[in-house]
Design an enzyme around this catalytic site. Structure first.
Site, short mmCIF file in Angstrom:
data_model
loop_
_atom_site.label_atom_id
_atom_site.label_comp_id
_atom_site.label_asym_id
_atom_site.label_seq_id
_atom_site.Cartn_x
_atom_site.Cartn_y
_atom_site.Cartn_z
N HIS A 10 0.82 -1.22 0.00
CA HIS A 10 0.00 0.00 0.00
C HIS A 10 0.85 1.27 0.00
O HIS A 10 0.33 2.36 -0.25
CB HIS A 10 -1.03 -0.02 1.14
CG HIS A 10 -0.52 0.36 2.48
ND1 HIS A 10 -0.23 -0.57 3.46
CD2 HIS A 10 -0.25 1.56 3.03
CE1 HIS A 10 0.19 0.07 4.54
NE2 HIS A 10 0.19 1.36 4.31
N ASP A 20 -0.60 -7.43 1.40
CA ASP A 20 0.01 -6.10 1.51
C ASP A 20 1.52 -6.26 1.65
O ASP A 20 2.09 -6.10 2.73
CB ASP A 20 -0.60 -5.37 2.72
CG ASP A 20 -0.27 -3.89 2.71
OD1 ASP A 20 0.36 -3.42 1.74
OD2 ASP A 20 -0.64 -3.21 3.70
N GLY A 65 2.66 6.31 8.68
CA GLY A 65 4.08 6.57 8.43
C GLY A 65 4.97 5.40 8.86
O GLY A 65 6.14 5.36 8.52
N SER A 112 3.99 2.27 8.17
CA SER A 112 3.67 1.21 7.22
C SER A 112 4.89 0.71 6.49
O SER A 112 5.78 1.49 6.15
CB SER A 112 2.69 1.72 6.17
OG SER A 112 1.42 1.72 6.72
N GLY A 113 4.89 -0.59 6.23
CA GLY A 113 6.01 -1.19 5.50
C GLY A 113 7.18 -1.51 6.39
O GLY A 113 8.13 -2.16 5.97
N1 ARG Z 1 -1.43 2.37 6.98
C1 ARG Z 1 -0.59 3.13 7.84
C2 ARG Z 1 0.57 3.75 7.07
O1 ARG Z 1 0.44 3.93 5.88
C3 ARG Z 1 -0.07 2.32 9.00
C4 ARG Z 1 -1.17 1.72 9.76
C5 ARG Z 1 -0.77 1.00 10.95
N2 ARG Z 1 -1.79 1.29 11.93
C6 ARG Z 1 -1.85 0.77 13.11
N3 ARG Z 1 -2.75 1.20 13.92
N4 ARG Z 1 -1.01 -0.15 13.49
O2 ARG Z 1 1.56 4.17 7.60
#
Ligand code: ARG
Length: 418
Positions: A227, A272, A366, A368-369
């Site tokens: 994503h 993902d 932030g 993510s990944g």
């Molecule tokens: N989708 C989010 C990103 O792009 C990270 C989500 C993780 N969220 C969480 N509550 N653990 O950085």
């Protein structure tokens, strides 16, 4: 009439109080100097590293031993480490022995050679050569005491520098140089990370702005979330930075290829996962090196401790940060995570939940990944999850949801050969 001041000066010098204090001060200074000398000569200890290869005669080499993630590799390394540890703990070097780590198991004929790094602590005035022969003699005396392992004693023990030791250790996945010091675990839970604590963490930047976390899994490959590339997947606009600070990175590299899982589904968050190939090979050092990947069959126990790291925001809707942060969380079973008050069935088999029941520590926008890692019994770090999604951040009963790395182990090999 003029009188020279000498007489009064003289009498001041002979003042018994002045003499007394001068003598006391002299004695104190002397005592401090002697104490410091004794300290540096006898008690100030320095770490010394030795490299040594042990030949294991009664174990046949098999393909199961070519990755530190296999059960066979773990079991054999653990046995060798424990035999050597016991040997030194029962010798007159028990107070000097700090630890041993198998850095590599390799094939020799049909048998196995274990390359090890041993760490000792000696007073500075000891000379390295005499210590080396004491170490060798302890290993010789214990010849018959290796349990059910038939070990050929090393022909040679080599004294190596601290840099060489760190180099040997960090060539292996998941090994931080602290793994031979049985230091108490640092308290973690939403705190700033030190340089080198999470050497596989990278920042993925789109047009030089931090966008996502990433994970170093080989010297040219970064693992991350699919994503992250929803807005842009053109490799020429992405860069990767290394080190805890995104404003003063230790290194920056360009990206040559981005490979996104073809079945990534942004609605369900399924698959993902993505990999990026760097345009150059990275040279590992103590602050930049790869994490271990688990085997597809590795079991991840609910309730076990894991760490998530990243430059993501500290509150839902907040800004990303410039210094890497770390949080301690616990693995939550998919069943618990799919309860009605939690994600009510949205957590699919390729996903993994981790958090605290009461909330408070979580990944956020932030992050993510980025990596969710765990330490194995040999203190090597394994990647178990990739930050993927969650309902806001750190809410009670809404843990972070991660891409389950074991479920994609085959996919990673297909894309990267790792
Ligand atoms: N989708 C989010 C990103 O792009 C990270 C989500 C993780 N969220 C969480 N509550 N653990 O950085």
């Amino acid at each position: 009439m003029y009188r020279p001041a000498r007489a009064s000066l003289n009498s001041r010098f002979l003042n018994p109080y002045v003499v007394f204090f001068a003598v006391v001060a002299g004695v104190v200074i002397l005592a401090v100097v002697i104490a410091l000398l004794i300290h540096f000569l006898a008690f100030d200890k320095k770490s010394y590293f030795y490299h040594s290869s042990f030949q294991i005669l009664n174990v046949n080499y098999s393909d199961n031993l070519n990755s530190p993630a296999t059960q066979q590799y773990r079991t054999l390394s653990e046995r060798i480490e424990s035999v050597i540890t016991t040997t030194f703990k029962e010798s007159d070097l028990k107070n000097q022995f700090i630890g041993v780590h198998v850095v590599k198991l390799r094939q020799s004929g049909s048998g196995v050679i274990a390359d090890t790094v041993m760490k000792f602590k000696f007073p500075r005035n000891n000379n390295g050569a005499s210590m080396k022969s004491r170490i060798e003699s302890v290993l010789r005396q214990m010849l018959n005491n290796f349990g059910n392992l038939e070990i050929n004693l090393p022909t040679e023990i080599t004294t190596i520098t601290d840099e060489d030791a760190i180099h040997l250790i960090t060539q292996e996945c998941g090994a931080r140089p602290d793994l031979m010091t049985l230091s108490a675990e640092r308290v973690i839970g939403g705190t700033n990370a030190e340089e080198g604590d999470w050497p596989w963490q990278v920042s993925l930047q789109l047009d030089n702005v931090h966008h996502c976390g990433g994970i170093l899994i080989g010297n040219t490959w970064i693992l991350t979330a699919a994503h992250c590339f929803r807005s842009n997947s053109d490799p020429s606009r992405w860069t990767v930075t290394f080190g805890v600070s995104t404003t003063f990175p230790q290194k920056t590299e360009r990206v040559s290829t981005i490979l996104i899982h073809k079945d990534y589904n942004s609605g369900t968050h399924e698959n993902d996962i993505a990999v990026m190939k760097l345009s150059r090979t990275i040279t590992f050092n103590k602050d930049i090196h790869m994490v271990c990947l688990p085997e597809a069959t590795q079991n991840i126990s609910p309730g076990s401790t894991a760490y998530v790291t990243g430059w993501g925001s500290q509150i839902n809707g907040g800004d990303t940060v410039t210094d890497l942060r770390q949080g301690r969380v616990y693995i939550i079973s998919n069943d618990v995570c799919n309860a009605q008050i939690s994600y009510d069935g949205a957590v699919l088999p390729g996903m993994l939940c981790a958090g605290l029941p009461e909330g408070g520590v979580d990944a956020c926008r932030g992050d993510s990944g980025g990596p969710l890692v765990q330490q194995d019994s040999r203190r090597l770090w394994f990647l178990v999850g990739i930050v993927s999604w969650g309902d806001q951040c750190a809410l009670a009963n809404k843990p972070g949801v991660y891409t389950r790395v074991t479920a994609y182990r085959e996919w990673i090999t297909q894309q990267t050969g790792i």
